[in-house]
Design a protein around this motif. Structure first.
Motif, mmCIF file in Angstrom:
data_model
loop_
_atom_site.group_PDB
_atom_site.id
_atom_site.type_symbol
_atom_site.label_atom_id
_atom_site.label_comp_id
_atom_site.label_asym_id
_atom_site.label_seq_id
_atom_site.Cartn_x
_atom_site.Cartn_y
_atom_site.Cartn_z
ATOM 1 N N THR A 183 47.731 49.916 -5.098
ATOM 2 C CA THR A 183 48.200 48.548 -4.863
ATOM 3 C C THR A 183 49.617 48.377 -5.392
ATOM 4 O O THR A 183 50.071 47.255 -5.632
ATOM 5 C CB THR A 183 47.277 47.497 -5.499
ATOM 6 N N LYS A 236 45.678 50.744 4.102
ATOM 7 C CA LYS A 236 46.834 50.084 3.498
ATOM 8 C C LYS A 236 47.939 49.921 4.547
ATOM 9 O O LYS A 236 48.683 48.946 4.524
ATOM 10 C CB LYS A 236 47.312 50.929 2.312
ATOM 11 N N MET A 242 47.284 46.901 6.445
ATOM 12 C CA MET A 242 47.713 45.725 5.686
ATOM 13 C C MET A 242 49.220 45.533 5.766
ATOM 14 O O MET A 242 49.706 44.411 5.903
ATOM 15 C CB MET A 242 47.326 45.856 4.215
ATOM 16 N N HIS A 282 44.266 42.245 8.300
ATOM 17 C CA HIS A 282 44.752 42.160 6.918
ATOM 18 C C HIS A 282 43.603 41.864 5.955
ATOM 19 O O HIS A 282 43.447 42.534 4.930
ATOM 20 C CB HIS A 282 45.805 41.047 6.859
ATOM 21 N N GLY A 334 45.836 35.717 -2.022
ATOM 22 C CA GLY A 334 45.494 35.938 -0.621
ATOM 23 C C GLY A 334 44.374 35.014 -0.174
ATOM 24 O O GLY A 334 44.395 34.463 0.934
ATOM 25 N N HIS A 363 53.014 36.173 -3.061
ATOM 26 C CA HIS A 363 52.426 37.222 -2.217
ATOM 27 C C HIS A 363 53.516 38.086 -1.596
ATOM 28 O O HIS A 363 53.395 39.308 -1.527
ATOM 29 C CB HIS A 363 51.569 36.570 -1.131
ATOM 30 N N HIS A 372 55.512 40.499 -4.175
ATOM 31 C CA HIS A 372 54.910 41.821 -4.353
ATOM 32 C C HIS A 372 54.758 42.536 -3.013
ATOM 33 O O HIS A 372 54.996 43.738 -2.913
ATOM 34 C CB HIS A 372 53.535 41.698 -5.027
ATOM 35 N N SER A 389 55.763 46.356 -1.465
ATOM 36 C CA SER A 389 54.519 47.104 -1.333
ATOM 37 C C SER A 389 54.390 47.653 0.091
ATOM 38 O O SER A 389 54.026 48.821 0.291
ATOM 39 C CB SER A 389 53.360 46.179 -1.670
ATOM 40 N N THR A 449 54.102 51.462 1.294
ATOM 41 C CA THR A 449 52.974 51.939 2.092
ATOM 42 C C THR A 449 53.458 52.643 3.351
ATOM 43 O O THR A 449 52.919 53.672 3.744
ATOM 44 C CB THR A 449 52.067 50.751 2.476
HETATM 45 C C1 HEM Z 1 44.912 35.547 5.035
HETATM 46 C C2 HEM Z 1 44.874 35.649 3.758
HETATM 47 C C3 HEM Z 1 45.440 36.818 3.016
HETATM 48 C C4 HEM Z 1 44.748 37.636 2.180
HETATM 49 C C5 HEM Z 1 43.273 37.542 1.828
HETATM 50 C C6 HEM Z 1 45.691 38.631 1.691
HETATM 51 C C7 HEM Z 1 45.392 39.620 0.769
HETATM 52 C C8 HEM Z 1 46.216 40.664 0.447
HETATM 53 C C9 HEM Z 1 45.909 41.716 -0.485
HETATM 54 C C10 HEM Z 1 44.620 41.851 -1.295
HETATM 55 C C11 HEM Z 1 46.961 42.579 -0.475
HETATM 56 C C12 HEM Z 1 47.067 43.885 -1.245
HETATM 57 C C13 HEM Z 1 47.676 43.616 -2.554
HETATM 58 C C14 HEM Z 1 48.160 44.834 -3.247
HETATM 59 O O1 HEM Z 1 48.330 45.877 -2.633
HETATM 60 O O2 HEM Z 1 48.392 44.704 -4.448
HETATM 61 C C15 HEM Z 1 47.954 42.067 0.424
HETATM 62 C C16 HEM Z 1 49.158 42.660 0.711
HETATM 63 C C17 HEM Z 1 50.120 42.147 1.553
HETATM 64 N N1 HEM Z 1 50.097 40.903 2.176
HETATM 65 FE FE1 HEM Z 1 48.506 39.674 2.230
HETATM 66 N N2 HEM Z 1 46.910 38.419 2.253
HETATM 67 C C18 HEM Z 1 46.811 37.311 3.069
HETATM 68 C C19 HEM Z 1 47.816 36.692 3.798
HETATM 69 C C20 HEM Z 1 49.075 37.223 3.964
HETATM 70 C C21 HEM Z 1 50.149 36.563 4.714
HETATM 71 C C22 HEM Z 1 50.058 35.175 5.370
HETATM 72 C C23 HEM Z 1 51.193 37.418 4.707
HETATM 73 C C24 HEM Z 1 52.515 37.177 5.394
HETATM 74 C C25 HEM Z 1 53.605 37.100 4.771
HETATM 75 C C26 HEM Z 1 50.824 38.592 3.926
HETATM 76 C C27 HEM Z 1 51.626 39.684 3.670
HETATM 77 C C28 HEM Z 1 51.265 40.773 2.915
HETATM 78 C C29 HEM Z 1 52.045 41.964 2.775
HETATM 79 C C30 HEM Z 1 53.398 42.257 3.422
HETATM 80 C C31 HEM Z 1 51.306 42.826 1.932
HETATM 81 C C32 HEM Z 1 51.703 44.219 1.472
HETATM 82 C C33 HEM Z 1 50.940 45.274 2.219
HETATM 83 C C34 HEM Z 1 51.036 46.604 1.514
HETATM 84 O O3 HEM Z 1 50.824 46.651 0.309
HETATM 85 O O4 HEM Z 1 51.345 47.597 2.155
HETATM 86 N N3 HEM Z 1 49.525 38.450 3.501
HETATM 87 N N4 HEM Z 1 47.474 40.895 0.986
#
Ligand code: HEM
Ligand code: FES
Lengths: 248, 244
Positions: A214, B35, B38, B101, B138, B193, B196, B200, B204
């Motif tokens: 993560t 990942k 995601m 996601h 999230g 969000h 980080h 991230s 990835t």
């Molecule tokens: C719908 C609800 C959402 C949930 C439950 C959620 C949950 C998560 C979780 C658990 C992670 C991984 C955290 C980590 O690696 O430490 C993550 C990564 C991420 N989220 Fe979300 N998220 C949500 C919505 C969004 C939205 C609206 C965006 C748009 C900007 C977004 C963009 C990202 C990005 C760019 C990552 C990084 C992916 C990676 O680590 O490669 N997320 N999210």
């Protein structure tokens, strides 16, 4: 110097464990952390108690056998191995918590000793290059560009101690696996198995029950050899490239 | 104890008895692949949010401009696309992104928690606030998305609920204190969000290099700030009477 140690004692893999408090006196600042534990163990043995079990071998920071979590940090407060951590980094009267590496893939064997053979199986899955045996190859037959040699050397420094897994909140082995993958994939000698290596090593890593990355970066902070966090990005790059090619 | 005892089969090379799974199967079965899902879906949502935020800012040009912009959105792609189709295509893509996601986040989180079954007795603060709140942040975002659609798309919970008049609906909405609270909290969660998540995702997808690392961190922080500030500007302006 006098310390209060709270050490995880666990008689066997399936036994319950608990933090046990010991007072240790007569610690010299130039002692290593392991020598300090030796002092405690000598006393425990003369008192008829079981000594604290811990792993160690070279005691010069190159084998990766030693490893314990000291005050919540893998290998303690300095960027080095436990065997190279000196007592001068602690103050007289400190209370020090000592725990084993914690990860589902590293089950506790006894006290501070964990079974790190999951790492061996990751190496077995692809952490090698296949070369014909026989006489040594001609040194100039395979030129290695200097930057590649430097990168390979830097990643070859990984001693497989497991501090990255211990420090990671997800018990992830990404930094370890990336060090091994980058080390070999950057070299021409590693090229023939470039794709199968990363696919198989990552597959084994997942199969062992390590967590995912993560990107908290705790691993790179804990690494006694300074394997950098972007190495994980380099492995991801290799993995995605290999998955795209889906080789046999 | 499970000591490593390599067999001849382990050492066999080059000849695989079982063919490798397809690219998609390889990705979906591995932690890195999930990942990647995601990261890609996150970046898709991020690009949408940048456009969405910029569009929202048209509200400062007045009701006429804003409402005309909203109806123009429905005409994009005409005459190749039928009226409103562009929006529906966007919606399908966004729902797929949210689903991919969330499912990956759920599966990976369960795996991560299982991989560290025993906590350390000696606790110490780990990682940054943004990093530690990715999962619950999230969840806040997921709940917000549902509320947001009910509020300003379907107008189910909107106090004015006048179809075709988004300006009036938005202004009426933010005269409610609870709508402001929900919006502000969600946008702070969004900023964290992205702070980080952006770096991230770059890590990835393998875009991070030793030299580029800092640039990705900075870009993530800038994006987080700009998006949060841009989104928050609207409710704050209604609250302070700049918009009416
Ligand atoms: C719908 C609800 C959402 C949930 C439950 C959620 C949950 C998560 C979780 C658990 C992670 C991984 C955290 C980590 O690696 O430490 C993550 C990564 C991420 N989220 Fe979300 N998220 C949500 C919505 C969004 C939205 C609206 C965006 C748009 C900007 C977004 C963009 C990202 C990005 C760019 C990552 C990084 C992916 C990676 O680590 O490669 N997320 N999210
Ligand atoms: S005992 Fe070998 S590295 Fe510490």
């Amino acid at each position: 110097m006098r310390l209060t140690l709270r050490i995880w004692r666990q008689p066997g893999p399936d036994a319950d464990g608990a933090m046990t408090t010991y007072e240790v006196d007569g610690i010299a600042p130039e002692m290593s952390f392991l020598e300090m534990l030796d002092t405690l163990n000598e006393r425990l043995i003369t008192e008829g108690e079981d000594p604290v079990a811990f792993d160690h071998d070279c005691r010069e920071g190159i084998c990766g056998a030693c490893g314990m979590v000291i005050n919540g940090r893998a290998h303690g407060p300095e960027r080095t191995t436990t065997c190279q951590l000196h007592m001068r980094h602690f103050a007289d009267g400190d209370t020090v918590d000592v725990e084993p590496w914690r990860a589902a893939a590293f089950p506790v064997v006894r006290d501070l000793v964990v079974d790190r053979s999951a790492f061996d199986r990751i190496i077995g899955a692809g952490g090698y290059v296949t070369v014909p045996t026989g006489s040594a190859p001609e040194a100039h037959a395979t030129p290695v560009p200097k930057p590649a040699a430097d990168t390979a050397f830097e990643h070859a420094e990984c001693i497989g101690c497991g501090a990255c897994v211990a420090a990671c909140p997800n018990g992830s082995a990404m930094l370890f696996t990336s060090a091994k993958v980058v080390h070999l994939n950057v070299l021409p000698q590693g090229a023939p198995e470039r794709e199968s290596r990363v696919l198989d090593m990552v597959g084994q890593m997942d199969a062992e029950g390590f967590g995912g990355c993560t990107n908290t970066g705790e691993c790179a902070v804990a690494c006694p050899k300074g394997i950098p966090l972007p190495s994980i990005a380099a492995m991801n790059r290799e993995f995605l490239r290999a998955a795209r090619k889906a080789p046999r | 104890m499970r000591w490593c005892r390599p067999t001849v089969a382990d050492m066999a090379l080059a000849t695989r008895a079982v063919p490798r799974p397809s690219t998609l199967a390889t990705l979906w079965r591995s932690t890195i692949g999930k990942k990647t899902v995601m990261a890609v879906t996150g970046v898709v949502m991020l690009l949408f949010l940048v456009a969405h935020m910029l569009g929202n800012l048209k509200i400062f040009f007045g009701a006429g401009d804003y409402n005309a912009y909203a109806s123009w959105l429905r005409t994009i792609g005409e005459p190749a696309l039928h009226h409103g189709w562009f929006l529906w295509i966007m919606r399908v893509g966004l729902v797929a992104s949210v689903a991919g996601h969330v499912v990956s986040a759920w599966q990976l989180s369960r795996r991560d928690l299982a991989a560290r079954p025993t906590a350390y007795v000696h606790r110490r603060p780990r990682a940054s606030y943004a990093t530690r709140t990715m999962r619950w942040g999230g969840v806040i975002l997921a709940l917000f998305i549902v509320w947001h659609i009910l509020d300003l798309t379907t107008l189910t919970v909107n106090p004015r609920a006048e179809p075709g008049h988004p300006y009036e609906n938005v202004v009426a909405d933010f005269h409610n204190w609870y709508a402001d609270v929900i919006y502000l909290v969600a946008m702070l969660a969004l900023g964290l969000h992205i702070r980080h998540g952006f770096r991230s995702a770059a890590q990835t997808l393998g875009a991070v290099t030793r030299r580029g690392d800092r640039a990705f961190r900075i870009a993530g922080n800038v994006l987080a700030l700009v998006l949060t500030a841009g989104f928050v500007a609207v409710p704050v302006s209604v609250m302070t009477g700049v918009l009416n």
